[in-house]
Scaffold this motif. Structure first.
Motif, PDB file in Angstrom:
ATOM      1  N   VAL A  92       0.822  -1.147  -0.056  1.00  0.00           N
ATOM      2  CA  VAL A  92       0.068   0.044   0.095  1.00  0.00           C
ATOM      3  C   VAL A  92       0.961   1.244  -0.172  1.00  0.00           C
ATOM      4  CG1 VAL A  92      -1.844   1.360   1.187  1.00  0.00           C
ATOM      5  CG2 VAL A  92      -1.675  -1.292   1.345  1.00  0.00           C
ATOM      6  N   TYR A  93       0.622   2.241  -0.875  1.00  0.00           N
ATOM      7  CA  TYR A  93       1.493   3.493  -1.244  1.00  0.00           C
ATOM      8  C   TYR A  93       0.806   4.565  -0.313  1.00  0.00           C
ATOM      9  CZ  TYR A  93       4.963   0.917  -3.910  1.00  0.00           C
ATOM     10  OH  TYR A  93       5.827   0.108  -4.569  1.00  0.00           O
ATOM     11  N   TYR A  94       1.218   5.242   0.307  1.00  0.00           N
ATOM     12  CA  TYR A  94       1.075   6.490   0.795  1.00  0.00           C
ATOM     13  C   TYR A  94       1.726   7.596   0.673  1.00  0.00           C
ATOM     14  CZ  TYR A  94      -1.124   3.212   4.145  1.00  0.00           C
ATOM     15  OH  TYR A  94      -1.825   2.030   4.657  1.00  0.00           O
ATOM     16  N   CYS A  95       0.978   8.922   0.153  1.00  0.00           N
ATOM     17  CA  CYS A  95       1.715  10.196  -0.159  1.00  0.00           C
ATOM     18  C   CYS A  95       1.393  10.934   1.487  1.00  0.00           C
ATOM     19  CB  CYS A  95       1.231  10.949  -0.914  1.00  0.00           C
ATOM     20  SG  CYS A  95      -0.303  11.454  -1.001  1.00  0.00           S
ATOM     21  N   ALA A  96       2.734  11.573   1.631  1.00  0.00           N
ATOM     22  CA  ALA A  96       2.571  12.440   2.885  1.00  0.00           C
ATOM     23  C   ALA A  96       3.426  13.701   2.289  1.00  0.00           C
ATOM     24  CB  ALA A  96       3.564  11.759   3.766  1.00  0.00           C
ATOM     25  N   ALA A  97       3.020  15.047   3.340  1.00  0.00           N
ATOM     26  CA  ALA A  97       3.452  16.139   3.170  1.00  0.00           C
ATOM     27  C   ALA A  97       3.945  16.818   4.313  1.00  0.00           C
ATOM     28  CB  ALA A  97       2.449  17.063   2.425  1.00  0.00           C
ATOM     29  N   ASP A  98       4.783  17.607   4.247  1.00  0.00           N
ATOM     30  CA  ASP A  98       5.292  18.561   5.431  1.00  0.00           C
ATOM     31  C   ASP A  98       5.753  19.835   4.908  1.00  0.00           C
ATOM     32  OD1 ASP A  98       5.327  17.881   8.547  1.00  0.00           O
ATOM     33  OD2 ASP A  98       6.928  19.084   7.768  1.00  0.00           O
ATOM     34  N   ARG A  99       5.459  20.888   5.739  1.00  0.00           N
ATOM     35  CA  ARG A  99       6.124  22.110   5.550  1.00  0.00           C
ATOM     36  C   ARG A  99       7.524  22.454   5.760  1.00  0.00           C
ATOM     37  NH1 ARG A  99       7.951  26.235   4.616  1.00  0.00           N
ATOM     38  NH2 ARG A  99       7.109  28.513   4.794  1.00  0.00           N
ATOM     39  N   TYR A 100       8.070  21.445   6.805  1.00  0.00           N
ATOM     40  CA  TYR A 100       9.430  21.998   7.147  1.00  0.00           C
ATOM     41  C   TYR A 100      10.286  20.710   7.112  1.00  0.00           C
ATOM     42  CZ  TYR A 100       7.071  26.061   9.090  1.00  0.00           C
ATOM     43  OH  TYR A 100       6.074  26.970   9.331  1.00  0.00           O
ATOM     44  N   TYR A 101       9.869  19.477   6.967  1.00  0.00           N
ATOM     45  CA  TYR A 101      10.838  18.154   6.942  1.00  0.00           C
ATOM     46  C   TYR A 101      10.857  17.682   5.542  1.00  0.00           C
ATOM     47  CZ  TYR A 101      12.503  13.818   8.269  1.00  0.00           C
ATOM     48  OH  TYR A 101      13.301  12.852   8.302  1.00  0.00           O
ATOM     49  N   SER A 102      11.949  17.358   5.271  1.00  0.00           N
ATOM     50  CA  SER A 102      12.047  16.913   3.842  1.00  0.00           C
ATOM     51  C   SER A 102      12.925  15.595   3.735  1.00  0.00           C
ATOM     52  CB  SER A 102      12.816  17.905   2.985  1.00  0.00           C
ATOM     53  OG  SER A 102      13.999  18.010   3.424  1.00  0.00           O
ATOM     54  N   GLY A 103      12.741  14.772   4.915  1.00  0.00           N
ATOM     55  CA  GLY A 103      13.690  13.519   4.996  1.00  0.00           C
ATOM     56  C   GLY A 103      12.834  12.125   4.797  1.00  0.00           C
ATOM     57  N   ASP A 104      13.426  11.250   5.318  1.00  0.00           N
ATOM     58  CA  ASP A 104      12.826   9.963   5.018  1.00  0.00           C
ATOM     59  C   ASP A 104      12.375   9.469   6.193  1.00  0.00           C
ATOM     60  OD1 ASP A 104      15.918   7.931   5.061  1.00  0.00           O
ATOM     61  OD2 ASP A 104      15.031   9.352   6.442  1.00  0.00           O
ATOM     62  N   ARG A 105      12.026  10.036   7.279  1.00  0.00           N
ATOM     63  CA  ARG A 105      11.247   9.562   8.566  1.00  0.00           C
ATOM     64  C   ARG A 105       9.817   9.825   8.369  1.00  0.00           C
ATOM     65  NH1 ARG A 105      15.621  12.207  10.941  1.00  0.00           N
ATOM     66  NH2 ARG A 105      14.118  13.808  11.969  1.00  0.00           N
ATOM     67  N   GLY A 106       9.085   8.718   8.200  1.00  0.00           N
ATOM     68  CA  GLY A 106       7.630   9.014   8.277  1.00  0.00           C
ATOM     69  C   GLY A 106       6.872   9.701   9.355  1.00  0.00           C
ATOM     70  N   ASN A 107       7.411   9.582  10.773  1.00  0.00           N
ATOM     71  CA  ASN A 107       6.868  10.025  11.806  1.00  0.00           C
ATOM     72  C   ASN A 107       6.897  11.641  11.777  1.00  0.00           C
ATOM     73  OD1 ASN A 107       6.052   7.423  12.595  1.00  0.00           O
ATOM     74  ND2 ASN A 107       7.719   7.359  14.131  1.00  0.00           N
ATOM     75  N   ASP A 108       8.179  12.353  10.793  1.00  0.00           N
ATOM     76  CA  ASP A 108       8.095  13.440  10.993  1.00  0.00           C
ATOM     77  C   ASP A 108       7.166  14.290   9.928  1.00  0.00           C
ATOM     78  OD1 ASP A 108      11.409  13.095  11.646  1.00  0.00           O
ATOM     79  OD2 ASP A 108       9.824  13.785  13.139  1.00  0.00           O
ATOM     80  N   TYR A 109       6.340  13.683   9.059  1.00  0.00           N
ATOM     81  CA  TYR A 109       5.260  14.038   8.124  1.00  0.00           C
ATOM     82  C   TYR A 109       4.283  14.373   8.740  1.00  0.00           C
ATOM     83  CZ  TYR A 109       8.586  13.556   4.265  1.00  0.00           C
ATOM     84  OH  TYR A 109       9.654  13.824   3.396  1.00  0.00           O
ATOM     85  N   ASP A 110       3.532  15.661   8.568  1.00  0.00           N
ATOM     86  CA  ASP A 110       2.229  16.036   9.291  1.00  0.00           C
ATOM     87  C   ASP A 110       1.043  15.520   8.870  1.00  0.00           C
ATOM     88  OD1 ASP A 110       3.402  19.128  10.781  1.00  0.00           O
ATOM     89  OD2 ASP A 110       3.505  17.204  11.419  1.00  0.00           O
ATOM     90  N   TYR A 111       1.164  15.400   7.150  1.00  0.00           N
ATOM     91  CA  TYR A 111      -0.174  15.151   6.517  1.00  0.00           C
ATOM     92  C   TYR A 111       0.209  14.044   5.955  1.00  0.00           C
ATOM     93  CZ  TYR A 111      -0.739  20.147   8.079  1.00  0.00           C
ATOM     94  OH  TYR A 111      -0.690  21.093   8.438  1.00  0.00           O
ATOM     95  N   TRP A 112      -1.046  13.129   5.857  1.00  0.00           N
ATOM     96  CA  TRP A 112      -0.946  11.932   4.959  1.00  0.00           C
ATOM     97  C   TRP A 112      -2.440  11.621   4.272  1.00  0.00           C
ATOM     98  CZ3 TRP A 112       2.742   8.108   5.157  1.00  0.00           C
ATOM     99  CH2 TRP A 112       4.036   8.348   5.917  1.00  0.00           C
ATOM    100  N   GLY A 113      -2.036  11.136   3.019  1.00  0.00           N
ATOM    101  CA  GLY A 113      -3.204  10.640   2.069  1.00  0.00           C
ATOM    102  C   GLY A 113      -3.487   9.275   2.713  1.00  0.00           C
ATOM    103  N   GLN A 114      -4.847   8.739   2.249  1.00  0.00           N
ATOM    104  CA  GLN A 114      -5.140   7.362   2.147  1.00  0.00           C
ATOM    105  C   GLN A 114      -4.109   6.568   1.406  1.00  0.00           C
ATOM    106  OE1 GLN A 114      -6.207   9.308   0.038  1.00  0.00           O
ATOM    107  NE2 GLN A 114      -6.773   7.883  -1.526  1.00  0.00           N
ATOM    108  N   GLY A 115      -4.119   5.283   1.603  1.00  0.00           N
ATOM    109  CA  GLY A 115      -3.177   4.569   0.683  1.00  0.00           C
ATOM    110  C   GLY A 115      -3.901   4.079  -0.693  1.00  0.00           C
ATOM    111  N   THR A 116      -3.080   3.692  -1.486  1.00  0.00           N
ATOM    112  CA  THR A 116      -3.423   3.128  -2.642  1.00  0.00           C
ATOM    113  C   THR A 116      -2.654   1.728  -2.947  1.00  0.00           C
ATOM    114  OG1 THR A 116      -3.951   3.478  -5.079  1.00  0.00           O
ATOM    115  CG2 THR A 116      -1.774   4.544  -4.106  1.00  0.00           C
TER     116      THR A 116
END
Length: 122
Positions: A92-116
């Motif tokens: 299942v693939y998820y997209c995520a977005a964050d205003r201030y973080y640009s790395g590879d740690r998922g927990n640091d992304y604030d916004y998430w879409g539903q999976g596909t």
């Protein structure tokens, strides 16, 4: 920011799919957008990210050279073009977005879409 991910499906090994992540509520132009995936029984895994401010891209080693992340400003959408798909890309693939973080740690992304769901048959 609300994220809408789509584009998954069933494909044979060696095939291609393009995932889309569309944003509403805010524009992406100051955000980093990333794709993660989770296979059954596995931990969530970073796939790729793109920083909209300078178009800087990062890829996981397992997808480097096969996947391409890109933006379309007019549609406020980030894409993940996946070529030469392998059965081990099934997840299942998820997209995520964050205003201030640009790395590879998922927990640091604030916004998430539903999976596909992406399923690659051998």
């Amino acid at each position: 920011v609300q994220l809408q991910a789509c584009g998954g499906g069933l494909v044979q090994a060696g095939g291609s799919l393009r995932l889309s992540c569309a944003a509403s509520g805010r524009t992406f132009n100051r955000y980093t957008v990333a794709w993660f995936r989770r296979a059954p029984g596995e931990e969530r895994e970073f796939v790729a990210s793109i920083r909209w401010t300078d178009n800087r891209k990062y890829y996981a080693g397992s997808v480097q050279g096969r996947f391409t992340i890109s933006n379309e400003n007019a549609r406020n959408t980030t894409y993940l073009q996946m070529n030469s798909l392998k059965p081990e890309d099934t997840a299942v693939y998820y997209c995520a977005a964050d205003r201030y973080y640009s790395g590879d740690r998922g927990n640091d992304y604030d916004y998430w879409g539903q999976g596909t769901q992406v399923t690659v048959s051998s």
